[in-house]
Design a protein around this motif. Structure first.
Motif, PDB file in Angstrom:
ATOM      1  N   TYR A  14      -3.108  12.646   6.320  1.00 32.62           N
ATOM      2  CA  TYR A  14      -3.795  13.725   5.905  1.00 32.62           C
ATOM      3  C   TYR A  14      -4.486  14.537   7.086  1.00 32.62           C
ATOM      4  O   TYR A  14      -4.219  13.999   8.328  1.00 32.62           O
ATOM      5  CB  TYR A  14      -5.209  13.174   5.216  1.00 32.62           C
ATOM      6  CG  TYR A  14      -4.746  12.610   3.800  1.00 32.62           C
ATOM      7  CD1 TYR A  14      -4.073  11.515   3.610  1.00 32.62           C
ATOM      8  CD2 TYR A  14      -5.217  13.411   2.565  1.00 32.62           C
ATOM      9  CE1 TYR A  14      -3.945  10.788   2.359  1.00 32.62           C
ATOM     10  CE2 TYR A  14      -4.919  12.622   1.346  1.00 32.62           C
ATOM     11  CZ  TYR A  14      -4.428  11.536   1.103  1.00 32.62           C
ATOM     12  OH  TYR A  14      -3.985  11.190  -0.004  1.00 32.62           O
ATOM     13  N   ARG A  50       2.964  11.309   1.868  1.00 32.48           N
ATOM     14  CA  ARG A  50       2.749   9.985   1.646  1.00 32.48           C
ATOM     15  C   ARG A  50       3.860   9.316   1.278  1.00 32.48           C
ATOM     16  O   ARG A  50       4.951   9.874   1.082  1.00 32.48           O
ATOM     17  CB  ARG A  50       1.727  10.042   0.187  1.00 32.48           C
ATOM     18  CG  ARG A  50       0.409  10.519   0.565  1.00 32.48           C
ATOM     19  CD  ARG A  50      -0.645  10.416  -0.748  1.00 32.48           C
ATOM     20  NE  ARG A  50       0.384  11.212  -1.894  1.00 32.48           N
ATOM     21  CZ  ARG A  50      -0.339  11.310  -3.216  1.00 32.48           C
ATOM     22  NH1 ARG A  50      -1.427  10.410  -3.401  1.00 32.48           N
ATOM     23  NH2 ARG A  50       0.109  12.151  -3.978  1.00 32.48           N
ATOM     24  N   ASN A  89      -3.914   3.216   0.609  1.00 33.02           N
ATOM     25  CA  ASN A  89      -4.361   3.006  -0.878  1.00 33.02           C
ATOM     26  C   ASN A  89      -3.515   2.113  -1.758  1.00 33.02           C
ATOM     27  O   ASN A  89      -2.162   2.176  -1.651  1.00 33.02           O
ATOM     28  CB  ASN A  89      -4.066   4.663  -1.207  1.00 33.02           C
ATOM     29  CG  ASN A  89      -4.764   4.641  -2.931  1.00 33.02           C
ATOM     30  OD1 ASN A  89      -4.199   4.387  -3.804  1.00 33.02           O
ATOM     31  ND2 ASN A  89      -6.172   5.002  -2.806  1.00 33.02           N
ATOM     32  N   TYR A 104       0.702  -1.104   0.114  1.00 34.97           N
ATOM     33  CA  TYR A 104       0.017   0.144  -0.081  1.00 34.97           C
ATOM     34  C   TYR A 104       0.784   1.255   0.004  1.00 34.97           C
ATOM     35  O   TYR A 104       1.843   1.403   0.714  1.00 34.97           O
ATOM     36  CB  TYR A 104      -0.902   0.080   1.298  1.00 34.97           C
ATOM     37  CG  TYR A 104      -2.151  -0.986   0.954  1.00 34.97           C
ATOM     38  CD1 TYR A 104      -1.946  -2.234   1.249  1.00 34.97           C
ATOM     39  CD2 TYR A 104      -3.438  -0.260   0.823  1.00 34.97           C
ATOM     40  CE1 TYR A 104      -3.206  -3.135   1.045  1.00 34.97           C
ATOM     41  CE2 TYR A 104      -4.527  -1.020   0.792  1.00 34.97           C
ATOM     42  CZ  TYR A 104      -4.423  -2.530   0.949  1.00 34.97           C
ATOM     43  OH  TYR A 104      -5.413  -3.300   0.763  1.00 34.97           O
ATOM     44  N   THR A 105       0.330   2.238  -0.819  1.00 30.81           N
ATOM     45  CA  THR A 105       0.639   3.670  -0.229  1.00 30.81           C
ATOM     46  C   THR A 105       0.136   4.108   0.934  1.00 30.81           C
ATOM     47  O   THR A 105      -1.021   4.261   0.875  1.00 30.81           O
ATOM     48  CB  THR A 105       0.461   4.628  -1.631  1.00 30.81           C
ATOM     49  OG1 THR A 105       1.309   4.206  -2.682  1.00 30.81           O
ATOM     50  CG2 THR A 105       0.908   6.187  -1.403  1.00 30.81           C
ATOM     51  N   SER A 116      -5.509   2.637  -6.174  1.00 29.47           N
ATOM     52  CA  SER A 116      -6.792   3.605  -6.100  1.00 29.47           C
ATOM     53  C   SER A 116      -8.173   2.805  -6.102  1.00 29.47           C
ATOM     54  O   SER A 116      -9.072   3.480  -6.034  1.00 29.47           O
ATOM     55  CB  SER A 116      -6.779   4.461  -7.662  1.00 29.47           C
ATOM     56  OG  SER A 116      -5.971   5.114  -7.633  1.00 29.47           O
ATOM     57  N   ASN A 117      -8.278   1.504  -6.100  1.00 29.56           N
ATOM     58  CA  ASN A 117      -9.356   0.931  -5.892  1.00 29.56           C
ATOM     59  C   ASN A 117      -9.691   0.592  -4.449  1.00 29.56           C
ATOM     60  O   ASN A 117     -10.868   0.350  -4.101  1.00 29.56           O
ATOM     61  CB  ASN A 117      -9.284  -0.469  -6.794  1.00 29.56           C
ATOM     62  CG  ASN A 117      -9.247  -0.106  -8.126  1.00 29.56           C
ATOM     63  OD1 ASN A 117      -9.849   0.821  -8.669  1.00 29.56           O
ATOM     64  ND2 ASN A 117      -8.736  -1.019  -8.776  1.00 29.56           N
ATOM     65  N   TYR A 118      -8.461   0.332  -3.525  1.00 30.74           N
ATOM     66  CA  TYR A 118      -8.728   0.206  -2.307  1.00 30.74           C
ATOM     67  C   TYR A 118      -8.220   1.231  -1.328  1.00 30.74           C
ATOM     68  O   TYR A 118      -7.007   1.360  -1.467  1.00 30.74           O
ATOM     69  CB  TYR A 118      -7.950  -1.212  -1.863  1.00 30.74           C
ATOM     70  CG  TYR A 118      -8.317  -2.411  -2.843  1.00 30.74           C
ATOM     71  CD1 TYR A 118      -7.612  -2.745  -4.053  1.00 30.74           C
ATOM     72  CD2 TYR A 118      -9.494  -3.278  -2.349  1.00 30.74           C
ATOM     73  CE1 TYR A 118      -7.896  -3.685  -4.769  1.00 30.74           C
ATOM     74  CE2 TYR A 118      -9.963  -4.190  -3.406  1.00 30.74           C
ATOM     75  CZ  TYR A 118      -8.928  -4.406  -4.387  1.00 30.74           C
ATOM     76  OH  TYR A 118      -9.587  -5.548  -5.107  1.00 30.74           O
ATOM     77  N   ASN A 119      -9.071   1.953  -0.880  1.00 28.60           N
ATOM     78  CA  ASN A 119      -8.818   3.101   0.165  1.00 28.60           C
ATOM     79  C   ASN A 119      -9.290   2.980   1.480  1.00 28.60           C
ATOM     80  O   ASN A 119     -10.665   2.935   1.572  1.00 28.60           O
ATOM     81  CB  ASN A 119      -9.579   4.390  -0.667  1.00 28.60           C
ATOM     82  CG  ASN A 119      -8.756   5.804  -0.432  1.00 28.60           C
ATOM     83  OD1 ASN A 119      -7.511   5.731  -0.282  1.00 28.60           O
ATOM     84  ND2 ASN A 119      -9.309   6.627   0.073  1.00 28.60           N
ATOM     85  N   TYR A 120      -8.660   3.185   2.404  1.00 28.24           N
ATOM     86  CA  TYR A 120      -8.879   2.966   3.800  1.00 28.24           C
ATOM     87  C   TYR A 120      -8.443   4.165   4.772  1.00 28.24           C
ATOM     88  O   TYR A 120      -7.435   4.779   4.308  1.00 28.24           O
ATOM     89  CB  TYR A 120      -8.583   1.765   4.306  1.00 28.24           C
ATOM     90  CG  TYR A 120      -8.855   0.547   3.658  1.00 28.24           C
ATOM     91  CD1 TYR A 120      -7.897   0.191   2.593  1.00 28.24           C
ATOM     92  CD2 TYR A 120     -10.039  -0.176   3.734  1.00 28.24           C
ATOM     93  CE1 TYR A 120      -8.077  -1.175   1.887  1.00 28.24           C
ATOM     94  CE2 TYR A 120     -10.633  -1.057   2.971  1.00 28.24           C
ATOM     95  CZ  TYR A 120      -9.661  -1.827   1.945  1.00 28.24           C
ATOM     96  OH  TYR A 120      -9.863  -2.982   1.175  1.00 28.24           O
ATOM     97  N   TRP A 121      -9.266   4.410   5.553  1.00 30.19           N
ATOM     98  CA  TRP A 121      -9.142   5.664   6.514  1.00 30.19           C
ATOM     99  C   TRP A 121      -9.249   5.190   8.212  1.00 30.19           C
ATOM    100  O   TRP A 121      -9.939   4.522   8.378  1.00 30.19           O
ATOM    101  CB  TRP A 121      -9.902   6.753   6.389  1.00 30.19           C
ATOM    102  CG  TRP A 121     -10.129   7.217   4.994  1.00 30.19           C
ATOM    103  CD1 TRP A 121     -10.711   7.134   3.968  1.00 30.19           C
ATOM    104  CD2 TRP A 121      -9.153   8.580   4.682  1.00 30.19           C
ATOM    105  NE1 TRP A 121     -10.613   7.857   2.861  1.00 30.19           N
ATOM    106  CE2 TRP A 121      -9.445   8.811   3.275  1.00 30.19           C
ATOM    107  CE3 TRP A 121      -8.370   9.321   5.446  1.00 30.19           C
ATOM    108  CZ2 TRP A 121      -8.771   9.842   2.494  1.00 30.19           C
ATOM    109  CZ3 TRP A 121      -7.468  10.081   4.697  1.00 30.19           C
ATOM    110  CH2 TRP A 121      -7.786  10.416   3.243  1.00 30.19           C
ATOM    111  N   ASN A 151      -4.157   6.969   6.326  1.00 35.26           N
ATOM    112  CA  ASN A 151      -4.602   6.440   4.624  1.00 35.26           C
ATOM    113  C   ASN A 151      -3.994   5.325   4.284  1.00 35.26           C
ATOM    114  O   ASN A 151      -2.584   5.518   4.251  1.00 35.26           O
ATOM    115  CB  ASN A 151      -4.770   7.514   3.707  1.00 35.26           C
ATOM    116  CG  ASN A 151      -5.537   7.262   2.544  1.00 35.26           C
ATOM    117  OD1 ASN A 151      -4.686   6.974   1.538  1.00 35.26           O
ATOM    118  ND2 ASN A 151      -6.946   7.031   2.232  1.00 35.26           N
TER     119      ASN A 151
END
Length: 116
Positions: free
Chosen positions: A37, A50, A98, A32-33, A101-106, A96
């Motif tokens: 934020y 990032r 990522n 993951y990247t 770009s399809n899997y994005n979690y916070w 975050n």
């Protein structure tokens, strides 16, 4: 599914330092990247820093030279070392994750307050 848990926020005087940590669940953290934020009251959420899976970093201009993002893939953890803090750094800081770009979690966010 990735769950992110931040810690390390708090109240600090201007010029002080804090280190945020974000621990991720899951076995493919290294792919993951990861990013930090922040969102101040009445403002939009903005990227602070990032780090890619390969360790490439980038920073928002106002934190360059003061903040450092790093990651420990063995510990599934990403860090944000914040030095020379300013009152304008006051915000809720979010972790975050990522992937493509399809899997994005916070994460849930951690409050950082810098007093003048």
């Amino acid at each position: 599914q990735v769950q992110l848990v931040e810690s390390g926020g708090g109240l600090v005087q201007a010029g002080g330092s804090l280190k945020l940590s974000c621990v991720a669940s899951g076995s493919i953290f290294s792919m993951y990247t990861m990013g930090w934020y922040r969102q101040a009251p009445g403002k939009q959420r903005e990227v602070v820093a990032r780090i890619t899976s390969g360790g490439i970093t980038n920073y928002e201009d106002s934190v360059k030279g003061r903040f450092t993002i790093s990651r420990d893939n063995a510990m599934n953890t990403v860090y944000l070392q914040m030095n020379s803090l300013k009152p304008e750094d006051t915000a809720v800081y979010y972790c975050n994750a990522n992937l493509l770009s399809n899997y994005n979690y916070w994460g849930q966010g951690t409050q950082v307050t810098v007093s003048s």
